[in-house]
Design a protein around this motif. Structure first.
Motif, PDB file in Angstrom:
ATOM      1  N   ALA A 134       7.594  -8.422  -2.705  1.00  0.00           N
ATOM      2  CA  ALA A 134       6.141  -8.301  -2.088  1.00  0.00           C
ATOM      3  C   ALA A 134       5.841  -7.158  -2.769  1.00  0.00           C
ATOM      4  CB  ALA A 134       6.424  -7.849  -0.664  1.00  0.00           C
TER       5      ALA A 134
ATOM      6  N   HIS B  18       1.947  -6.922  -4.268  1.00  0.00           N
ATOM      7  CA  HIS B  18       0.895  -6.686  -3.421  1.00  0.00           C
ATOM      8  C   HIS B  18       0.682  -5.127  -4.281  1.00  0.00           C
ATOM      9  CE1 HIS B  18       0.199  -9.033  -0.046  1.00  0.00           C
ATOM     10  NE2 HIS B  18       1.530  -9.159  -0.063  1.00  0.00           N
TER      11      HIS B  18
ATOM     12  N   ILE C 207      -0.242  -1.949   5.103  1.00  0.00           N
ATOM     13  CA  ILE C 207       0.468  -3.182   4.408  1.00  0.00           C
ATOM     14  C   ILE C 207       1.883  -2.598   4.690  1.00  0.00           C
ATOM     15  CG2 ILE C 207       0.947  -4.448   2.481  1.00  0.00           C
ATOM     16  CD1 ILE C 207      -1.986  -4.366   1.711  1.00  0.00           C
TER      17      ILE C 207
ATOM     18  N   ALA D  14       5.171  -3.599   2.442  1.00  0.00           N
ATOM     19  CA  ALA D  14       5.496  -4.471   1.350  1.00  0.00           C
ATOM     20  C   ALA D  14       7.207  -4.585   1.792  1.00  0.00           C
ATOM     21  CB  ALA D  14       5.112  -4.017   0.180  1.00  0.00           C
TER      22      ALA D  14
ATOM     23  N   HIS E 217      -1.137 -17.450  -3.033  1.00  0.00           N
ATOM     24  CA  HIS E 217      -1.282 -16.141  -2.672  1.00  0.00           C
ATOM     25  C   HIS E 217      -2.528 -15.432  -2.972  1.00  0.00           C
ATOM     26  CE1 HIS E 217       2.635 -16.456  -1.118  1.00  0.00           C
ATOM     27  NE2 HIS E 217       2.687 -15.233  -0.727  1.00  0.00           N
TER      28      HIS E 217
ATOM     29  N   ALA F  45       4.216  -7.863   4.883  1.00  0.00           N
ATOM     30  CA  ALA F  45       4.268  -9.046   3.494  1.00  0.00           C
ATOM     31  C   ALA F  45       5.837  -8.942   3.359  1.00  0.00           C
ATOM     32  CB  ALA F  45       3.632  -8.295   2.375  1.00  0.00           C
TER      33      ALA F  45
END
Length: 231
Positions: A144, A148, A137, A139, A124, A54
């Protein structure tokens, strides 16, 4: 681009990605000044990827290539992750979805502007609702991280500064592992050369965070399920 056992879900995801790539909102109906160039949304997602990168928004080179991280920042990010180009661009394994899909332009000093607000407001939530849960993930950058961590119910781990948020990586990782769908979340600075000084001032990042990140990425790519990805 989708690789899921649900044909209807794969078709819906492909249709959503096609709409994102055709988006011209920041030129035709912007929130603020219009994008000063032709939009070119850049993202790579699938129904089978176990890892999400991300990121923030494409830069000038990515705007020209249409492929995420085809620049020096990408070289550094792949080094951080411990993966080669082939693995990084295998969309069935690694998804790449920036907070701003288009190159936002540059400020007076030649730095990239923040991601456009239109993307998150429009796309998103629907995009991540259409994607299966990720095992890991990354970020990258504060936009981001804010999005997230909030999406996962981990907003309390977003601190006052990026440095504090990254420094709390162990707590973020542990909190993600405790979710109903366990996910290893890593809050990272942007891999831009502009952050070389930050890396020197924060040696914990390369000494402590990166080895654990690379181990978790290897597990996720190998197909580790649930809590197994965090041992």
């Amino acid at each position: 681009m989708s690789s899921t056992s649900d044909p209807a879900g794969a078709e819906a995801l492909d249709a959503l990605v096609a709409r994102i790539r055709a988006c011209r909102i920041c030129r035709d109906a912007p929130k603020g000044p219009p994008l000063p160039h032709e939009p070119r949304p850049v993202l790579r997602v699938s129904g089978g990827a176990s890892i999400l990168v991300a990121s923030q928004a494409p830069g000038t080179k990515v705007h020209l290539s249409g492929l995420p991280f085809t620049d020096a920042s990408g070289d550094r990010l792949r080094s951080w992750m411990g993966v080669d180009n082939q693995t990084f661009y295998d969309v069935s394994r690694i998804a790449i979805a920036p907070m701003g899909f288009c190159f936002p332009g540059q400020d007076a000093a030649g730095g990239d502007l923040p991601p456009r607000r239109e993307c998150v407001a429009t796309w998103h939530d629907g995009l991540f609702a259409a994607l299966p849960p990720f095992r890991l993930i990354l970020a990258v950058g504060r936009p981001a991280q804010a999005y997230h961590l909030a999406r996962l119910g981990l907003a309390a781990h977003l601190k006052a500064s990026l440095t504090e948020t990254v420094a709390g990586w162990r707590q973020v990782r542990a909190a993600g592992a405790a979710l109903a769908h366990p996910v290893a979340v890593y809050t990272l600075p942007h891999p831009s050369w502009r952050n070389t000084g930050w890396l020197k001032k924060n040696p914990f990042f390369e000494r402590e965070l990166l080895p654990q990140l690379q181990a978790d990425i290897a597990r996720a790519l190998a197909g580790g399920q649930g809590g197994d990805a965090f041992r």
